[in-house]
Design a protein around this motif. Sequence first.
Motif, PDB file in Angstrom:
ATOM      1  N   PHE A 185       0.844  -1.192   0.000  1.00  0.00           N
ATOM      2  CA  PHE A 185       0.000   0.000   0.000  1.00  0.00           C
ATOM      3  C   PHE A 185       0.875   1.237   0.000  1.00  0.00           C
ATOM      4  N   GLU A 186       0.495   2.215  -0.832  1.00  0.00           N
ATOM      5  CA  GLU A 186       1.327   3.410  -0.985  1.00  0.00           C
ATOM      6  C   GLU A 186       1.252   4.279   0.269  1.00  0.00           C
ATOM      7  N   ASP A 187       0.107   4.270   0.957  1.00  0.00           N
ATOM      8  CA  ASP A 187      -0.028   4.993   2.216  1.00  0.00           C
ATOM      9  C   ASP A 187       0.643   4.156   3.323  1.00  0.00           C
ATOM     10  N   MET A 188       1.659   4.738   3.972  1.00  0.00           N
ATOM     11  CA  MET A 188       2.474   3.969   4.932  1.00  0.00           C
ATOM     12  C   MET A 188       1.655   3.437   6.106  1.00  0.00           C
ATOM     13  N   GLN A 189       0.691   4.256   6.540  1.00  0.00           N
ATOM     14  CA  GLN A 189      -0.129   3.847   7.694  1.00  0.00           C
ATOM     15  C   GLN A 189      -1.020   2.657   7.315  1.00  0.00           C
ATOM     16  N   GLU A 190      -1.601   2.735   6.112  1.00  0.00           N
ATOM     17  CA  GLU A 190      -2.450   1.641   5.621  1.00  0.00           C
ATOM     18  C   GLU A 190      -1.603   0.370   5.460  1.00  0.00           C
ATOM     19  N   HIS A 191      -0.386   0.537   4.908  1.00  0.00           N
ATOM     20  CA  HIS A 191       0.498  -0.613   4.707  1.00  0.00           C
ATOM     21  C   HIS A 191       0.840  -1.264   6.054  1.00  0.00           C
ATOM     22  N   ALA A 192       1.184  -0.431   7.041  1.00  0.00           N
ATOM     23  CA  ALA A 192       1.580  -0.963   8.352  1.00  0.00           C
ATOM     24  C   ALA A 192       0.394  -1.674   9.022  1.00  0.00           C
ATOM     25  N   LEU A 193      -0.787  -1.069   8.928  1.00  0.00           N
ATOM     26  CA  LEU A 193      -1.968  -1.674   9.571  1.00  0.00           C
ATOM     27  C   LEU A 193      -2.290  -3.029   8.947  1.00  0.00           C
TER      28      LEU A 193
END
Length: 259
Positions: A185-193
């Motif tokens: 996921f390009e959004d880091m927060q979305e990727h981490a979650l």
Amino acid sequence: MSPLFDHPVTCTVSKEPDRLFAQPLDQVPDFAFNEDVVRVFPDMIKRSVPGYPTIVENIGVLAAQFAKPDTVLYDLGSSLGAVTQAMRRHVRTDGCRVVAVDNSAAMVERCAEYLKAQDSMHQELLPVQVLEADITALPLQPASVIAMNFTLQFIEPPARLELLGKIRQALVPGGALILSEKLRFEDMQEHALLTDLHIAFKRANGYSELEIAQKRSAIENVMKPDSLEEHRERLLAAGFSKVVPWFQCLNFASLIALP
Ligand SMILES: C[S@@+](CC[C@H](N)C(=O)[O-])C[C@H]1O[C@@H](n2cnc3c(N)ncnc32)[C@H](O)[C@@H]1O
Ligand SMILES: O=C(O)C(=O)C[C@]1(C(=O)O)C=C[C@@H](O)C=C1
């Protein structure tokens, strides 16, 4: 025809549990689809990929919608042939045949055995052929359904566009590519979650922290996931006209790409 989900994906396959990464390894080798993986693969993929049984069975349902008479249905990167078996359970279109392709000799050998077992248990199944080949080098026959279930992520990134272009050219009007992938996921927060939630999924399926960490280090050099945006752009660049996501569970998704 039998109702949906009447045939668990694992019905004719090995039940050996995946303990491949359970003991500490001095050096974690790069992940390979070898004999060891083949033995535990049905358990490994079901416990690692959220939604895998649902995706596989529904690829059979989708294939039945897109299948056109006298064309090929491809399962590219077929492993043990779970998608091939699902397509054979669901598709009844005249003159169709399934071609399962994998470049792992160990996978191909076991896949052929499982398909023989499927033939012995069911009648009226589509003819099937299993090929040991590199899908980037294989010429494709006119096809109405091409499934790549968690395979593109193992192809070197610079070769992906050309492979998708070849698939687009092989598809007949009204056919479809069904592409399932692990997503980044390009959004880091979305990727981490979603990465954390995927780890929680693995933990809930009985994998230890050590197994999760060693598997991650084994696959990081060989499996390179793309984002949904990258998939969409590349599919359009390859000549597809429409990209429709039909399934997502955590960081695993499946798309329909129309020619
Ligand atoms: C995650 S597995 C696919 C799972 C399978 N489609 C299923 O639904 O059970 C990826 C497969 O792709 C195969 N593969 C990777 N690169 C390939 C290539 N260049 N040509 C053919 N097969 C390839 C691997 O050997 C492996 O069996
Ligand atoms: O992300 C992971 O940990 C995975 O195990 C994913 C994945 C895949 O997506 O194909 C990777 C390798 C195995 O073949 C089974 C599952």
